[in-house]
Design an enzyme around this catalytic site. Structure first.
Site, PDB file in Angstrom:
ATOM      1  N   ALA A  30       0.937  -1.432   0.055  1.00 40.94           N
ATOM      2  CA  ALA A  30      -0.029  -0.057  -0.070  1.00 40.94           C
ATOM      3  C   ALA A  30       0.898   1.134  -0.119  1.00 40.94           C
ATOM      4  O   ALA A  30       0.737   2.296   0.713  1.00 40.94           O
ATOM      5  CB  ALA A  30      -0.868  -0.236   1.293  1.00 40.94           C
ATOM      6  N   HIS A  32       3.304   4.711  -0.654  1.00 38.93           N
ATOM      7  CA  HIS A  32       2.931   6.101  -0.791  1.00 38.93           C
ATOM      8  C   HIS A  32       4.326   6.679  -0.998  1.00 38.93           C
ATOM      9  O   HIS A  32       5.568   6.068  -0.903  1.00 38.93           O
ATOM     10  CB  HIS A  32       2.219   6.680   0.225  1.00 38.93           C
ATOM     11  CG  HIS A  32       2.625   6.169   1.768  1.00 38.93           C
ATOM     12  ND1 HIS A  32       3.962   6.716   2.292  1.00 38.93           N
ATOM     13  CD2 HIS A  32       2.191   5.301   2.555  1.00 38.93           C
ATOM     14  CE1 HIS A  32       4.183   6.175   3.445  1.00 38.93           C
ATOM     15  NE2 HIS A  32       3.061   5.364   3.863  1.00 38.93           N
ATOM     16  N   GLY A  34       6.279   8.414   1.091  1.00 38.99           N
ATOM     17  CA  GLY A  34       6.837   7.901   2.138  1.00 38.99           C
ATOM     18  C   GLY A  34       7.957   6.776   1.623  1.00 38.99           C
ATOM     19  O   GLY A  34       8.992   6.854   1.776  1.00 38.99           O
ATOM     20  N   HIS A  35       7.195   5.806   1.449  1.00 37.79           N
ATOM     21  CA  HIS A  35       7.924   4.413   1.076  1.00 37.79           C
ATOM     22  C   HIS A  35       8.873   4.790  -0.195  1.00 37.79           C
ATOM     23  O   HIS A  35      10.019   4.383  -0.404  1.00 37.79           O
ATOM     24  CB  HIS A  35       7.049   3.354   0.544  1.00 37.79           C
ATOM     25  CG  HIS A  35       6.201   3.002   1.537  1.00 37.79           C
ATOM     26  ND1 HIS A  35       4.874   2.971   1.430  1.00 37.79           N
ATOM     27  CD2 HIS A  35       6.417   2.110   2.720  1.00 37.79           C
ATOM     28  CE1 HIS A  35       4.164   2.444   2.490  1.00 37.79           C
ATOM     29  NE2 HIS A  35       5.203   1.825   3.407  1.00 37.79           N
ATOM     30  N   SER A 184       0.067   4.238   5.022  1.00 42.69           N
ATOM     31  CA  SER A 184      -0.720   3.489   4.217  1.00 42.69           C
ATOM     32  C   SER A 184      -1.936   3.439   4.975  1.00 42.69           C
ATOM     33  O   SER A 184      -3.295   3.409   4.295  1.00 42.69           O
ATOM     34  CB  SER A 184      -0.182   1.779   4.207  1.00 42.69           C
ATOM     35  OG  SER A 184       1.074   1.945   3.848  1.00 42.69           O
TER      36      SER A 184
END
Ligand code: PAF
Length: 278
Positions: A30, A32, A34-35, A184
């Site tokens: 999931a 975003h 940030g990842h 997430s």
């Protein structure tokens, strides 16, 4: 980008790769921005970037939370392809846990507070899966987002017990334009709770501004009251702690690094965030 689902395929895909140049980003999917910032950082610092996508059942203390955790494999793969990941490891539960993992990790005080105190067993599950992933990927560096501030302390403590210790690289929190920390779980918020959630970071930032006039205990109270004044939010904890030991801080001068860490319930969703004080 190669997508692999078994340990054997992972080993094969990294066959000729010097592990000293491997960067690893463990995720639960999931994905975003940030990842993706972790993947980008890993790309900058390492020759080969491995990303794992695995929703780890052993770190969920609430079965409903595990069931509701967002999953979107197709989009995750698209995003990782664009971000430049080299290998994506997407194992199933049986691949990661052919036998139940009965290991119990000892973290002293680190897992007795905050997330550890309010989510029993959570960090033991994190340590189980991260240690298994490290053993499979054998990276030189592993990249973790600072939103999970306590998790980084736990993982650093966990690698101390390993023969092959990857360097743990903490990476800054990525925020939405309104200040909400990317997570997430944000996709699970109702529109009303999503609109209320930026108050968490706003209240913590205001708390930082009160340092000159308030003690840490007073700032804790101020931040909790400010967040709780929003009817759609309920503070689970807000603690001002030493950034290394996670022990409570009584005076601002007592530590060289001080962090404020919050967990807040927004309807059905549990959000965490943190901010640097000193
Ligand atoms: O931070 C997370 O997403 C998870 O706790 C991690 C590190 C991928 C382990 O499952």
């Amino acid at each position: 980008m190669k997508t692999v689902r078994t340990r054997a395929e992972l080993e094969q895909s990294l066959g000729g790769v010097d592990r000293k140049r491997v960067g690893f980003v463990p995720t639960m999917g999931a994905l975003h921005a940030g990842h993706l910032s972790l993947v980008k950082r890993a790309k900058e610092e390492c020759g080969t970037v491995v990303v794992s996508v695995f929703v780890n059942p052993t770190q969920f203390n609430d079965p409903k939370d595990l069931e509701n955790y967002p999953r979107d494999e197709k989009r995750d793969l698209e995003l990782l392809g664009e971000a430049g990941a080299d290998v994506v490891f997407m194992p199933g539960v049986a691949e990661m846990y052919p036998e139940p993992d009965t290991r119990v990790f000892e973290f002293g005080e680190l897992d007795k507070v905050m997330e550890g105190a309010t989510r029993p067993g959570h960090f033991n599950g994190v340590a189980q899966v991260v240690s298994k992933l490290f053993a499979m990927v054998r990276p030189a560096k592993a990249f973790f987002g600072e939103k999970d501030f306590q998790q980084i302390a736990i993982v650093k403590a966990m690698v101390e017990g390993l023969d092959e210790k990857p360097e743990i690289v903490p990476c800054p929190i990525v925020r939405e334009a309104d200040g909400l920390a990317m997570s997430s779980r944000n996709t699970l918020l109702t529109p009303e709770h999503r609109a209320a959630a930026p108050k968490i970071y706003k209240a913590m930032s205001e708390g930082v501004g009160k340092m000159g006039e308030m003690t840490p205990a007073e700032v804790e109270r101020f931040v909790m009251d400010t967040i709780n004044s929003e009817p759609l939010l309920e503070v689970i904890y807000f603690k001002i702690v030493d950034a290394l030991t996670l022990k409570p801080v009584e005076n601002w001068a007592d530590s060289v690094a001080i962090q404020g860490c919050a967990a807040v319930r927004a309807g059905e969703v549990r959000l965490i965030d943190n901010i640097r004080f000193v």
